[in-house]
Scaffold this motif. Structure first.
Motif, PDB file in Angstrom:
ATOM      1  N   CYS A  77    -102.897  40.491 -57.594  1.00 21.62           N
ATOM      2  CA  CYS A  77    -102.194  41.774 -57.440  1.00 21.62           C
ATOM      3  C   CYS A  77    -100.719  41.645 -57.824  1.00 21.62           C
ATOM      4  O   CYS A  77    -100.043  42.656 -58.013  1.00 21.62           O
ATOM      5  N   ARG A  78    -100.194  40.423 -57.901  1.00 23.11           N
ATOM      6  CA  ARG A  78     -98.835  40.070 -58.290  1.00 23.11           C
ATOM      7  C   ARG A  78     -97.771  40.455 -57.249  1.00 23.11           C
ATOM      8  O   ARG A  78     -96.605  40.165 -57.422  1.00 23.11           O
ATOM      9  N   LYS A  79     -98.138  41.086 -56.160  1.00 24.83           N
ATOM     10  CA  LYS A  79     -97.157  41.430 -55.125  1.00 24.83           C
ATOM     11  C   LYS A  79     -96.658  40.177 -54.413  1.00 24.83           C
ATOM     12  O   LYS A  79     -95.499  40.110 -54.011  1.00 24.83           O
ATOM     13  N   PHE A  80     -97.534  39.198 -54.261  1.00 30.16           N
ATOM     14  CA  PHE A  80     -97.157  37.939 -53.613  1.00 30.16           C
ATOM     15  C   PHE A  80     -96.084  37.229 -54.429  1.00 30.16           C
ATOM     16  O   PHE A  80     -95.104  36.719 -53.878  1.00 30.16           O
ATOM     17  N   GLN A  81     -96.216  37.215 -55.761  1.00 29.88           N
ATOM     18  CA  GLN A  81     -95.237  36.544 -56.610  1.00 29.88           C
ATOM     19  C   GLN A  81     -93.935  37.349 -56.697  1.00 29.88           C
ATOM     20  O   GLN A  81     -92.859  36.782 -56.721  1.00 29.88           O
ATOM     21  N   PRO A  86     -96.185  37.371 -48.314  1.00 28.54           N
ATOM     22  CA  PRO A  86     -97.635  37.405 -48.486  1.00 28.54           C
ATOM     23  C   PRO A  86     -98.183  38.831 -48.530  1.00 28.54           C
ATOM     24  O   PRO A  86     -97.872  39.662 -47.679  1.00 28.54           O
ATOM     25  N   CYS A  87     -98.983  39.096 -49.553  1.00 26.88           N
ATOM     26  CA  CYS A  87     -99.617  40.408 -49.692  1.00 26.88           C
ATOM     27  C   CYS A  87    -100.810  40.488 -48.748  1.00 26.88           C
ATOM     28  O   CYS A  87    -101.137  39.525 -48.054  1.00 26.88           O
ATOM     29  N   LYS A  88    -101.485  41.628 -48.731  1.00 29.56           N
ATOM     30  CA  LYS A  88    -102.609  41.793 -47.815  1.00 29.56           C
ATOM     31  C   LYS A  88    -103.740  40.820 -48.132  1.00 29.56           C
ATOM     32  O   LYS A  88    -104.440  40.364 -47.233  1.00 29.56           O
ATOM     33  N   TYR A  89    -103.889  40.455 -49.397  1.00 32.18           N
ATOM     34  CA  TYR A  89    -104.937  39.503 -49.769  1.00 32.18           C
ATOM     35  C   TYR A  89    -104.603  38.100 -49.258  1.00 32.18           C
ATOM     36  O   TYR A  89    -105.475  37.387 -48.754  1.00 32.18           O
ATOM     37  N   ALA A  90    -103.353  37.699 -49.395  1.00 36.54           N
ATOM     38  CA  ALA A  90    -102.937  36.387 -48.896  1.00 36.54           C
ATOM     39  C   ALA A  90    -103.048  36.329 -47.376  1.00 36.54           C
ATOM     40  O   ALA A  90    -103.427  35.294 -46.808  1.00 36.54           O
ATOM     41  N   ILE A  91    -102.771  37.422 -46.699  1.00 33.89           N
ATOM     42  CA  ILE A  91    -102.846  37.444 -45.236  1.00 33.89           C
ATOM     43  C   ILE A  91    -104.292  37.343 -44.759  1.00 33.89           C
ATOM     44  O   ILE A  91    -104.589  36.623 -43.807  1.00 33.89           O
ATOM     45  N   ILE A  92    -105.217  38.034 -45.431  1.00 33.20           N
ATOM     46  CA  ILE A  92    -106.616  37.947 -45.007  1.00 33.20           C
ATOM     47  C   ILE A  92    -107.167  36.556 -45.284  1.00 33.20           C
ATOM     48  O   ILE A  92    -107.988  36.039 -44.526  1.00 33.20           O
ATOM     49  N   VAL A  93    -106.708  35.904 -46.349  1.00 32.22           N
ATOM     50  CA  VAL A  93    -107.126  34.522 -46.614  1.00 32.22           C
ATOM     51  C   VAL A  93    -106.574  33.597 -45.529  1.00 32.22           C
ATOM     52  O   VAL A  93    -107.272  32.691 -45.066  1.00 32.22           O
ATOM     53  N   ALA A  94    -105.356  33.827 -45.101  1.00 33.41           N
ATOM     54  CA  ALA A  94    -104.773  33.021 -44.025  1.00 33.41           C
ATOM     55  C   ALA A  94    -105.573  33.194 -42.735  1.00 33.41           C
ATOM     56  O   ALA A  94    -105.818  32.220 -42.010  1.00 33.41           O
ATOM     57  N   LEU A  99    -105.330  30.360 -39.902  1.00 31.04           N
ATOM     58  CA  LEU A  99    -103.893  30.111 -39.770  1.00 31.04           C
ATOM     59  C   LEU A  99    -103.282  31.282 -39.005  1.00 31.04           C
ATOM     60  O   LEU A  99    -103.506  32.442 -39.341  1.00 31.04           O
ATOM     61  N   MET A 100    -102.543  30.984 -37.989  1.00 36.45           N
ATOM     62  CA  MET A 100    -101.953  32.030 -37.161  1.00 36.45           C
ATOM     63  C   MET A 100    -100.608  32.511 -37.692  1.00 36.45           C
ATOM     64  O   MET A 100    -100.135  33.555 -37.320  1.00 36.45           O
ATOM     65  N   ASN A 101     -99.998  31.718 -38.570  1.00 33.58           N
ATOM     66  CA  ASN A 101     -98.636  32.029 -38.988  1.00 33.58           C
ATOM     67  C   ASN A 101     -98.526  31.951 -40.509  1.00 33.58           C
ATOM     68  O   ASN A 101     -98.784  30.913 -41.092  1.00 33.58           O
ATOM     69  N   VAL A 102     -98.136  33.055 -41.132  1.00 36.97           N
ATOM     70  CA  VAL A 102     -97.963  33.077 -42.589  1.00 36.97           C
ATOM     71  C   VAL A 102     -96.495  32.927 -42.979  1.00 36.97           C
ATOM     72  O   VAL A 102     -96.150  33.058 -44.142  1.00 36.97           O
ATOM     73  N   ASN A 103     -95.643  32.620 -42.024  1.00 36.26           N
ATOM     74  CA  ASN A 103     -94.203  32.516 -42.293  1.00 36.26           C
ATOM     75  C   ASN A 103     -93.869  31.391 -43.254  1.00 36.26           C
ATOM     76  O   ASN A 103     -92.831  31.421 -43.907  1.00 36.26           O
ATOM     77  N   ALA A 104     -94.735  30.402 -43.372  1.00 36.47           N
ATOM     78  CA  ALA A 104     -94.472  29.294 -44.293  1.00 36.47           C
ATOM     79  C   ALA A 104     -94.515  29.769 -45.743  1.00 36.47           C
ATOM     80  O   ALA A 104     -93.930  29.139 -46.614  1.00 36.47           O
ATOM     81  N   TRP A 105     -95.192  30.868 -46.005  1.00 32.32           N
ATOM     82  CA  TRP A 105     -95.326  31.390 -47.365  1.00 32.32           C
ATOM     83  C   TRP A 105     -94.274  32.436 -47.697  1.00 32.32           C
ATOM     84  O   TRP A 105     -94.228  32.948 -48.805  1.00 32.32           O
ATOM     85  N   HIS A 107     -90.591  33.647 -48.630  1.00 35.57           N
ATOM     86  CA  HIS A 107     -89.452  33.049 -49.333  1.00 35.57           C
ATOM     87  C   HIS A 107     -88.318  32.778 -48.342  1.00 35.57           C
ATOM     88  O   HIS A 107     -88.092  33.568 -47.422  1.00 35.57           O
ATOM     89  N   PRO A 108     -87.584  31.670 -48.509  1.00 33.85           N
ATOM     90  CA  PRO A 108     -86.492  31.351 -47.578  1.00 33.85           C
ATOM     91  C   PRO A 108     -85.445  32.460 -47.436  1.00 33.85           C
ATOM     92  O   PRO A 108     -84.784  32.547 -46.406  1.00 33.85           O
ATOM     93  N   PHE A 109     -85.303  33.302 -48.439  1.00 35.18           N
ATOM     94  CA  PHE A 109     -84.318  34.383 -48.348  1.00 35.18           C
ATOM     95  C   PHE A 109     -84.629  35.338 -47.196  1.00 35.18           C
ATOM     96  O   PHE A 109     -83.738  35.975 -46.663  1.00 35.18           O
ATOM     97  N   PHE A 110     -85.884  35.429 -46.790  1.00 38.27           N
ATOM     98  CA  PHE A 110     -86.278  36.336 -45.722  1.00 38.27           C
ATOM     99  C   PHE A 110     -86.303  35.668 -44.356  1.00 38.27           C
ATOM    100  O   PHE A 110     -86.750  36.267 -43.386  1.00 38.27           O
TER     101      PHE A 110
END
Length: 162
Positions: A77-81, A86-94, A99-105, A107-110
């Motif tokens: 979907c390119r939203k993750f890049q 993390p986009c909704k697809y990355a979150i459902i995969v997590a 995985l309880m926490n997607v904060n590792a994915w 970007h450090p700016f956030f």
């Protein structure tokens, strides 16, 4: 007056953001956290199929939705890049990977620690105008030389003389 108004407004913004950042306990900024929770609610009805240990296919009601690759940190979907959240697809995969926490994915700016660093410097008043340093010689800036021809109509030499 306009410059002083802008400076005063920025001083107030930085003060408020600095206090908010220092009081905020979470790992990511409030804006990023809101985005993640929005993506989490949108991903509730999606299903995940494993392709490789780092690639997963996400399927929804209409069939194929996207492929998430955590080795490349990408999604079709390119939203993750693009947003680096993390986009909704990355979150459902997590969630599928338990995985309880997607904060590792994210970007450090956030991250909140970067949020604090951005607003740590104060915006100070300019002080009295008589105390400002002035150049010993005045610099005169002249306006640009304008051509008499209009830019939309180039000079045409193909016309017959009258």
């Amino acid at each position: 007056m306009l410059l002083e108004f802008i400076r005063g407004t920025m001083q107030q913004w930085f003060y408020e953001k600095r206090n908010h950042a220092n009081e905020y306990p979470n790992f990511v900024t409030p804006w990023a956290e809101e985005k993640i929770s929005s993506h989490l609610s949108k991903s509730a009805c999606l299903k995940v199929r494993s392709i490789t240990p780092t690639q997963y296919q996400v399927v929804g009601f209409g069939g194929f939705m996207g492929i998430v690759d955590f080795g490349e940190m990408s999604c079709t979907c390119r939203k993750f890049q693009l947003s680096r959240i993390p986009c909704k697809y990355a979150i459902i995969v997590a969630r599928h990977m338990r995985l309880m926490n997607v904060n590792a994915w994210v970007h450090p700016f956030f991250r909140t620690d970067i949020y604090r660093v951005i607003y740590q410097e104060p915006v100070s008043p300019l002080g009295n105008q008589s105390d400002w340093l002035h150049s010993p010689e005045e610099i005169v800036i002249l306006p640009p030389v304008l051509d008499s021809r209009r830019p939309s109509h180039p000079f045409n030499r193909n016309r017959r003389p009258l």
